[in-house]
Write a protein that holds these residues in place. Structure first.
Motif, mmCIF file in Angstrom:
data_model
loop_
_atom_site.group_PDB
_atom_site.id
_atom_site.type_symbol
_atom_site.label_atom_id
_atom_site.label_comp_id
_atom_site.label_asym_id
_atom_site.label_seq_id
_atom_site.Cartn_x
_atom_site.Cartn_y
_atom_site.Cartn_z
ATOM 1 N N HIS A 15 -7.329 39.834 14.774
ATOM 2 C CA HIS A 15 -6.321 40.139 13.758
ATOM 3 C C HIS A 15 -7.009 40.047 12.400
ATOM 4 O O HIS A 15 -7.372 38.956 11.951
ATOM 5 N N ILE A 16 -7.203 41.199 11.767
ATOM 6 C CA ILE A 16 -7.952 41.259 10.510
ATOM 7 C C ILE A 16 -7.172 42.069 9.483
ATOM 8 O O ILE A 16 -6.792 43.209 9.739
ATOM 9 N N GLU A 17 -6.930 41.455 8.332
ATOM 10 C CA GLU A 17 -6.292 42.168 7.229
ATOM 11 C C GLU A 17 -7.390 42.920 6.480
ATOM 12 O O GLU A 17 -8.221 42.326 5.800
ATOM 13 N N GLY A 18 -7.364 44.243 6.617
ATOM 14 C CA GLY A 18 -8.486 45.041 6.138
ATOM 15 C C GLY A 18 -8.422 45.477 4.700
ATOM 16 O O GLY A 18 -9.459 45.799 4.105
ATOM 17 N N GLY A 19 -7.229 45.529 4.109
ATOM 18 C CA GLY A 19 -7.132 46.004 2.740
ATOM 19 C C GLY A 19 -5.706 46.014 2.259
ATOM 20 O O GLY A 19 -4.800 45.480 2.905
ATOM 21 N N ALA A 20 -5.498 46.646 1.099
ATOM 22 C CA ALA A 20 -4.167 46.722 0.494
ATOM 23 C C ALA A 20 -3.999 48.081 -0.152
ATOM 24 O O ALA A 20 -4.914 48.585 -0.818
ATOM 25 N N PHE A 21 -2.833 48.661 0.033
ATOM 26 C CA PHE A 21 -2.532 49.949 -0.570
ATOM 27 C C PHE A 21 -1.782 49.710 -1.876
ATOM 28 O O PHE A 21 -0.565 49.838 -1.962
ATOM 29 N N VAL A 78 -8.083 37.027 6.743
ATOM 30 C CA VAL A 78 -7.621 37.723 5.534
ATOM 31 C C VAL A 78 -8.730 37.947 4.513
ATOM 32 O O VAL A 78 -8.465 38.439 3.411
ATOM 33 N N GLY A 79 -9.966 37.617 4.866
ATOM 34 C CA GLY A 79 -11.067 37.757 3.920
ATOM 35 C C GLY A 79 -11.225 39.150 3.328
ATOM 36 O O GLY A 79 -11.402 39.296 2.110
ATOM 37 N N PRO A 80 -11.184 40.207 4.151
ATOM 38 C CA PRO A 80 -11.403 41.550 3.606
ATOM 39 C C PRO A 80 -10.315 42.027 2.640
ATOM 40 O O PRO A 80 -10.514 43.013 1.937
ATOM 41 N N ARG A 81 -9.163 41.350 2.608
ATOM 42 C CA ARG A 81 -8.124 41.714 1.639
ATOM 43 C C ARG A 81 -7.859 40.578 0.670
ATOM 44 O O ARG A 81 -8.265 40.610 -0.476
ATOM 45 N N ASP A 82 -7.193 39.543 1.120
ATOM 46 C CA ASP A 82 -6.810 38.454 0.224
ATOM 47 C C ASP A 82 -8.033 37.754 -0.349
ATOM 48 O O ASP A 82 -7.975 37.228 -1.466
ATOM 49 N N GLY A 83 -9.116 37.749 0.411
ATOM 50 C CA GLY A 83 -10.343 37.146 -0.087
ATOM 51 C C GLY A 83 -11.015 38.003 -1.147
ATOM 52 O O GLY A 83 -11.222 37.590 -2.289
ATOM 53 N N LEU A 84 -11.343 39.245 -0.775
ATOM 54 C CA LEU A 84 -12.105 40.108 -1.671
ATOM 55 C C LEU A 84 -11.343 40.484 -2.928
ATOM 56 O O LEU A 84 -11.948 40.687 -3.989
#
Length: 302
Positions: A42-48, A10-16
């Protein structure tokens, strides 16, 4: 129980989104690419979400449009509403996530509505995602304590998790938002939730504010949980405890799991190198203990 454990990065979303420095789309894409190269699937890439509220997630649509489509990695995005889902679908997302709170006080303070009202808001999102053939993951926040109202009953968490699962979320990530939970509480929480839905549908999402994240991962493992959210280099602070650490570091989770004989398909040393790199890009100290230890060992052998 299987000896295979799935890591949901979740670093690229929840982290950043909780780091003060904002990275360009190119740098965020580079981070995701480096993480994928370690074996993470499985990578969470961002948030809309609105860039006015979360500027770190600006241009997520452009980012997702540039992600590979056939590299074997599942890239997901957080969507808070129908508008976010529409943007995610335009960008080609194949998995999205919605979130609810287990605490009424947190729900009202965070998204200005009750838990029931939050379900009214995102139920159409789940229906539209299902119609589009997009999988939906559910997050439950404040499962081991609320910054506004204190303790949260395990039964309250289980009830929200059950509702998300019944609506069609294939997996429910249980989040210790303030990082105050202990292993005994974690084990009790999983036990309660597993009475309401299959333990295979549960994931652990632990923050390290009080230094209990890895211990909580171990406790959840003992209860049969086999999916864990984590963030490279421990990216992501805890907005409710200024100066405190946030997400459990992927490197630390991998060190624990591999040492216990679990298989993840992820290269710990490679993740540690990514953690060193992204920490430098953000101008922060690497918060992963395992990552720092591996970097020091590597330096000794140069």
């Amino acid at each position: 129980m299987t000896m295979q454990v799935r890591i949901f990065e979740v670093g690229p979303r929840d982290g950043l989104q909780n780091e003060p420095r904002h990275l360009s789309v190119d740098t965020r894409l580079a981070l995701i690419g480096k993480l994928a190269a370690t074996g993470l699937r499985h990578i969470e890439g961002g948030a809309f979400v609105s860039p006015r509220w979360v500027p770190q997630m600006a241009d997520s649509e452009a980012l997702f449009q540039r992600l590979p489509e056939d590299d074997g990695v599942n890239y997901s995005a957080l969507v808070p509403n129908g508008q976010g889902l529409d943007a995610a679908l335009r960008a080609g997302c194949r998995e999205v996530a919605v979130f609810a709170a287990a605490s009424e006080a947190f729900s009202r303070n965070n998204i200005n509505c009750s838990i029931d009202e939050s379900f009214e808001r995102f139920t159409p999102v789940l229906q539209a995602a299902k119609a589009a053939g997009v999988r939906v993951r559910g997050y439950v926040s404040c499962v081991l304590g609320c910054p506004f109202s204190g303790a949260v009953a395990p039964d309250a968490v289980a009830a929200v998790a059950r509702r998300l699962h019944a609506l069609g979320c294939y997996e429910i990530s249980l989040g210790d938002t303030i990082g105050a939970g202990r292993p005994d509480e974690t084990a009790r929480l999983i036990e309660h939730c597993a009475r309401e839905l299959p333990v295979e549908a549960l994931a652990g999402h632990f923050h390290d504010t009080w230094g209990m994240a890895i211990a909580n991962v171990h406790a959840a493992l003992s209860q049969g949980v086999r999916t864990f959210d984590s963030s490279v280099a421990g990216l992501g602070g805890c907005p409710y405890s200024p100066g405190a650490s946030g997400n459990v570091a992927t490197e630390d989770v991998l060190y624990l799991l591999h040492g216990m004989g679990f298989e993840t398909g992820v290269d710990l040393d490679a993740v540690a190198r990514v953690g060193t790199w992204i920490s430098a890009e953000l101008g922060i100290a690497n918060r992963s203990r395992a990552g720092r230890a591996l970097a020091a060992r590597s330096a000794e052998h140069r």
